[in-house]
Design a protein around this motif. Structure first.
Motif: not given
Length: 218
Positions: A162-167, A210-215
């Motif tokens: 994701a955009q924040d690097g979360t897999p 699609l790439l939004a951070p999960p938080g």
């Protein structure tokens, strides 16, 4: 070209003038059907209404389709096949050109949106009247849709984060893809907006989703 070449097994024969005219009428009926069913709903539309919208007689309709159900089956199988096969072509083309998952993802988004803005009636019918398909057509449409989703999932997993690097694993990728399809496929119900601006807006929104951070970003 020799006569033997024309008649060799498996050779595609050129369509006759009559065949071309019949295919054009059938295509016109399908287009009219998509418009009528999108506006009124499958249960409220009669074959005669579709025939009138396409400019042919009611009895003439039955030379192309035996029932309203057969017509709906062909409409939704066609749009599902168009999306799946088009998505496969996008992935194949991008894979050969650059092997860049992020660029392939954007190309898939642009392809899907191009179908949405050019065939909004079909997308609306698919969204609302899927349950009215025959059992065989429903099975085929569902199969094509699943394969199309999984191709998007393959590409998103290839992007990986994701955009924040979360897999992003495969299960989460599938959730993200379905959520974005919900966003995009609602576009036929959006307020009127210039097509070019709508396309750019939807491409940007879909890519971000699609790439939004999960938080929680708010």
């Amino acid at each position: 070209m020799t006569t033997d070449q024309v008649n060799e097994p498996g050779a595609e024969r050129p369509m006759t003038r009559r065949g071309r005219a019949k295919a054009a009428r059938r295509a016109g009926l399908l287009e009219a059907a998509a418009e009528q069913i999108s506006a009124k709903g499958f249960t409220a539309v009669r074959l005669e209404d579709i025939a009138a919208a396409a400019g042919i007689s009611g009895p003439g309709m039955y030379r192309h389709f035996s029932s309203k159900s057969e017509l709906l089956d062909e409409l939704l199988i066609d749009i599902s096949r168009r999306l799946y096969e088009g998505g496969e072509q996008v992935v194949a083309r991008c894979g050969v050109a650059q092997a860049d998952p992020a660029a392939t993802m954007r190309a898939l988004i642009e392809f899907h949106i191009d179908v949405l803005v050019t065939k909004p009636d079909l997308i609306a019918v698919q969204d609302r009247d899927l349950s009215s398909l025959s059992a065989a057509a429903n099975h085929e449409v569902r199969s094509l849709q699943r394969r199309y989703v999984e191709r998007w999932v393959d590409v998103l997993v290839g992007v990986g984060r994701a955009q924040d690097g979360t897999p992003i694993d495969r299960d989460e990728a599938r959730v993200r893809v379905h959520a974005v399809f919900g966003l995009l496929n609602s576009s036929p119900r959006l307020p009127d907006h210039p097509r070019d601006r709508l396309r750019r807006l939807l491409v940007s929104m879909a890519g971000s989703a699609l790439l939004a951070p999960p938080g929680n970003a708010l």
